[in-house]
Scaffold this active site. Structure first.
Site, mmCIF file in Angstrom:
data_model
loop_
_atom_site.group_PDB
_atom_site.id
_atom_site.type_symbol
_atom_site.label_atom_id
_atom_site.label_comp_id
_atom_site.label_asym_id
_atom_site.label_seq_id
_atom_site.Cartn_x
_atom_site.Cartn_y
_atom_site.Cartn_z
ATOM 1 N N CYS A 148 -2.179 -0.026 22.081
ATOM 2 C CA CYS A 148 -1.134 -0.503 21.173
ATOM 3 C C CYS A 148 -1.381 0.087 19.776
ATOM 4 C CB CYS A 148 -1.202 -2.033 21.131
ATOM 5 S SG CYS A 148 -0.076 -2.765 19.936
ATOM 6 N N CYS A 191 -2.980 -2.252 15.966
ATOM 7 C CA CYS A 191 -4.311 -2.432 15.374
ATOM 8 C C CYS A 191 -5.114 -1.146 15.518
ATOM 9 C CB CYS A 191 -5.072 -3.552 16.077
ATOM 10 S SG CYS A 191 -4.373 -5.177 15.783
ATOM 11 N N GLU A 247 14.766 -8.481 -8.764
ATOM 12 C CA GLU A 247 14.695 -8.181 -7.329
ATOM 13 C C GLU A 247 16.004 -7.518 -6.910
ATOM 14 O OE1 GLU A 247 12.655 -8.473 -4.464
ATOM 15 O OE2 GLU A 247 14.483 -7.732 -3.502
ATOM 16 N N CYS A 298 -0.372 -11.374 21.479
ATOM 17 C CA CYS A 298 -0.892 -10.561 20.379
ATOM 18 C C CYS A 298 -1.934 -11.384 19.628
ATOM 19 C CB CYS A 298 0.248 -10.152 19.441
ATOM 20 S SG CYS A 298 -0.360 -9.281 17.989
ATOM 21 N N TYR A 345 10.102 -6.703 -8.770
ATOM 22 C CA TYR A 345 10.079 -6.663 -7.299
ATOM 23 C C TYR A 345 9.648 -8.053 -6.802
ATOM 24 C CZ TYR A 345 9.410 -1.753 -8.678
ATOM 25 O OH TYR A 345 9.496 -0.521 -9.285
ATOM 26 N N CYS A 387 -8.316 -7.905 22.024
ATOM 27 C CA CYS A 387 -7.068 -7.576 22.714
ATOM 28 C C CYS A 387 -7.324 -6.540 23.800
ATOM 29 C CB CYS A 387 -6.066 -7.020 21.698
ATOM 30 S SG CYS A 387 -4.488 -6.609 22.435
ATOM 31 N N ASP A 423 5.081 -5.485 -7.889
ATOM 32 C CA ASP A 423 4.723 -5.603 -6.463
ATOM 33 C C ASP A 423 5.770 -4.833 -5.659
ATOM 34 O OD1 ASP A 423 3.672 -6.290 -4.040
ATOM 35 O OD2 ASP A 423 4.268 -8.402 -4.113
ATOM 36 N N CYS A 467 0.865 -2.688 -1.369
ATOM 37 C CA CYS A 467 0.432 -2.531 0.026
ATOM 38 C C CYS A 467 0.264 -1.044 0.335
ATOM 39 C CB CYS A 467 1.435 -3.175 0.978
ATOM 40 S SG CYS A 467 3.086 -2.483 0.803
HETATM 41 C C1 LIG Z 1 6.295 -6.013 -1.413
HETATM 42 S S1 LIG Z 1 7.729 -6.966 -1.660
HETATM 43 C C2 LIG Z 1 7.136 -8.114 -2.836
HETATM 44 C C3 LIG Z 1 7.917 -9.385 -2.967
HETATM 45 C C4 LIG Z 1 7.232 -10.527 -3.695
HETATM 46 N N1 LIG Z 1 6.468 -10.087 -4.831
HETATM 47 C C5 LIG Z 1 6.361 -11.324 -2.744
HETATM 48 O O1 LIG Z 1 5.128 -11.155 -2.781
HETATM 49 O O2 LIG Z 1 6.891 -12.122 -1.967
HETATM 50 C C6 LIG Z 1 8.702 -5.857 -2.554
HETATM 51 C C7 LIG Z 1 10.051 -6.383 -2.972
HETATM 52 O O3 LIG Z 1 10.652 -5.395 -3.812
HETATM 53 C C8 LIG Z 1 12.037 -5.388 -3.579
HETATM 54 N N2 LIG Z 1 12.523 -4.094 -4.112
HETATM 55 C C9 LIG Z 1 12.524 -2.889 -3.504
HETATM 56 N N3 LIG Z 1 12.985 -1.940 -4.350
HETATM 57 C C10 LIG Z 1 13.266 -2.561 -5.508
HETATM 58 C C11 LIG Z 1 13.767 -2.121 -6.766
HETATM 59 N N4 LIG Z 1 14.053 -0.846 -6.992
HETATM 60 N N5 LIG Z 1 13.931 -3.015 -7.730
HETATM 61 C C12 LIG Z 1 13.641 -4.332 -7.534
HETATM 62 N N6 LIG Z 1 13.174 -4.811 -6.372
HETATM 63 C C13 LIG Z 1 12.976 -3.940 -5.365
HETATM 64 C C14 LIG Z 1 12.152 -5.608 -2.092
HETATM 65 O O4 LIG Z 1 13.445 -6.108 -1.768
HETATM 66 C C15 LIG Z 1 11.043 -6.640 -1.856
HETATM 67 O O5 LIG Z 1 11.529 -7.945 -1.970
#
Ligand SMILES: C[S@@+](CC[C@H](N)C(=O)[O-])C[C@H]1O[C@@H](n2cnc3c(N)ncnc32)[C@H](O)[C@@H]1O
Length: 537
Positions: free
Chosen positions: A161, A164, A403, A256, A382, A155, A464, A491
């Site tokens: 930017c 990255c 969720e 990009c 999550y 890039c 997650d 992440c």
């Molecule tokens: C990193 S994403 C993971 C989603 C899923 N595991 C995927 O890989 O597609 C985190 C998710 O957690 C949800 N989230 C955030 N805070 C939360 C909570 N306190 N309880 C339940 N879900 C939550 C967000 O809306 C989001 O969808």
């Protein structure tokens, strides 16, 4: 990230300089000819140990957690000549009036200077823009001795930017840095029983990724500011792109190279259309105004969305630009339909590896049990639109997802139907509610069962969470429930390491494995899967 409020120069990386190997690195346009300019020293600038824009030559030792080089003054020239402390860069052009040697003599021994876009082992020329109590920060001006790990970025905006951080680094080194980042995060937590590097290294696997190190991102969200008035009824859009490195200013991005080709085609079309609309005054939307600091109504810009879905029936790429539109992404044969503005993973190449990692960990025999006893209950906390639970459904008796985003939880339930999956139920609630006030199960045959009564030794809980990690309340509840296995995808490896300390020390779990994934090549971001098993009593 460091505070950039008084740093105004980094956005002007438009000139190319040439380093000793012939590969080019960005230089600030205002470096050349600086002697004829009076430089504005930012009001909060701390003038020691270096004056503003003092030029130094540095040897880079390591990279920081931000991916910046941590270097010290390189004094080889003087060491080999007259033995005095020195600097291979002259500062004749700085406006502070400081004499170079006087400045350098006062710099504390081994003073650290941090610079972006460099690699360990390199000797670089840099220009100071900030002094802290423990170190200084500088812009890269020139790479004098490049590392063998340096490569040409794809890039032209790499270094300008903010998207990255690592395009100048060979991919293998990027992945080694990511593994090491995870390692350092865990070591820093001094988790009981895992305080030595050896104890971590036997659990930690090298970062895995795929060959798609460019053109992999299936989602792009560039921004633009309100058009600028150029004359009577004449307006112009300035940048459409991303924030510059160390600044909130936008850099204009025409293409990009980490985004998919289909997204770039759509992005270019949209750019053309927006410029046209701006010119005709059509983007000065009175509804989208907000008050500025002087309480005047000002036009605001917008954040665009480009998201690549599955190809259409004729095999043509589909790019969605409306946050409310529904789109479908297929992962390992399962279709996930979700609103384009909702969360979904952004790299179609690496996500199957992550799903495999979760399932492989989930299906390991339970330790201390008969060798063929594997968990049969899968709780996906999550869960978004159901990625892990639906992917696991064929291997488990029962899967439950929770969720907080109601629309996403509904999408997960709808996705179960879309894929004819009947053993998954999704709950729209915060994860904190899972074991205390979870709703009744409606899956035929399981109506009598409660989530809090799932057999502990047959249950895997997948976490997650967003980058901030899990809340203390949720973890307390999880420890009280005490499932056999916890599988934690994150992440944000730093918050994951923090939570891992609680999982091991309070929850009573062992770390089984740590697997980082290169979900975002060319950036410092890393996804990490940690697996924990309940300690045998
Ligand atoms: C990193 S994403 C993971 C989603 C899923 N595991 C995927 O890989 O597609 C985190 C998710 O957690 C949800 N989230 C955030 N805070 C939360 C909570 N306190 N309880 C339940 N879900 C939550 C967000 O809306 C989001 O969808």
């Amino acid at each position: 990230m460091s505070d950039d409020s008084d740093h105004d120069a980094i956005g002007d990386l438009t000139k190319e300089g040439t380093n000793l190997s012939g590969s080019s690195v960005p230089l600030h346009t205002n470096v050349a000819g600086a002697s004829s300019m009076v430089e504005r020293v930012p009001p909060k600038f701390v003038p020691a140990p270096f004056p503003y824009h003092f030029q130094v030559t540095l040897k880079i030792d390591t990279l920081s957690d931000m991916g910046w080089g941590r270097g010290h003054l390189f004094t080889e020239r003087y060491d080999t000549n007259d033995g005095s402390k020195g600097n291979t860069t002259t500062n004749d052009d700085i406006t502070t009036g400081s004499d170079e040697k006087t400045v350098l003599d006062k710099v504390p021994e081994n003073w650290e200077v941090r610079v972006p876009l460099v690699l360990p082992g390199e000797v670089v020329k840099a220009r100071i823009f900030k002094n802290f109590d423990s170190h200084s920060e500088a812009d890269l001006m020139e790479v004098i001795q490049p590392s063998e790990d340096r490569v040409d970025p794809q890039c032209p905006l790499a270094g300008t930017c903010g998207g990255c951080q690592f395009q100048h680094m060979k991919i293998d080194r990027q992945r080694e840095w990511k593994t090491d980042f995870v390692r350092r995060g865990i070591v820093a937590q001094a988790i009981q029983g895992y305080t030595s590097l050896n104890s971590i290294d036997e659990k930690l696997f090298p970062t895995v990724g795929t060959d798609e190190i460019y053109h992999y991102r299936n989602k792009l969200t560039p921004h633009y500011q309100a058009p600028v008035k150029m004359g009577d009824d004449e307006y112009e859009l300035e940048a459409i792109g991303f924030q510059q490195i160390l600044s909130r200013k936008l850099v204009d991005v025409e293409d990009c190279p980490i985004a998919t080709p289909a997204i770039n085609i759509k992005f270019k079309e949209t750019r053309r259309s927006l410029h046209e609309q701006a010119k005709n005054g059509l983007l000065n939307n009175k509804k989208r105004r907000r008050k500025n600091r002087r309480s005047r109504n000002v036009d605001v810009g917008a954040t665009l969305l480009f998201r690549q879905a599955d190809n259409d029936e004729d095999g043509n790429p589909v790019v969605v630009t409306d946050y409310n539109e529904y789109m479908t992404t297929t992962v390992k044969g399962i279709k996930f339909r979700y609103q384009a503005g909702n969360f979904f993973q952004n790299n179609d190449y690496v996500v199957p590896l992550m799903v495999d990692g979760v399932l492989e960990a989930a299906l390991q025999p339970v330790s201390g049990s008969d060798s063929d006893k594997v968990p049969s209950y899968f709780i996906d906390c999550y869960c978004g639109s159901g990625l892990f639970a639906l992917s696991a459904s064929s291997k488990f008796k029962l899967c439950v997802g929770i969720e907080v985003n109601e629309k996403a939880a509904k999408e997960a339930g709808d996705n179960a139907k879309l894929n004819n999956i009947s053993n998954c139920q999704f709950v729209a609630a915060s994860a904190e509610a899972l074991f205390t006030s979870s709703p009744a199960l409606t899956i035929p045959g399981f109506e009598e069962q409660k989530i809090q009564d799932f057999p502990r030794d047959e249950t895997v809980v997948v976490l997650d969470p967003p980058r901030k990690g899990c809340s203390g309340t949720f973890l307390e509840q999880l420890f009280a429930y005490s499932p056999q296995r916890i599988i934690y995808m994150s992440c944000g490896p730093s918050t994951q390491a923090r939570d891992a300390k609680g999982i091991v020390e309070i929850g009573g779990y062992d770390i089984v494995s740590i697997q980082p994934y290169d979900l975002f090549p060319q950036t410092k971001h890393v996804e990490c899967l940690m697996v924990f098993e309940k300690k045998a009593k």
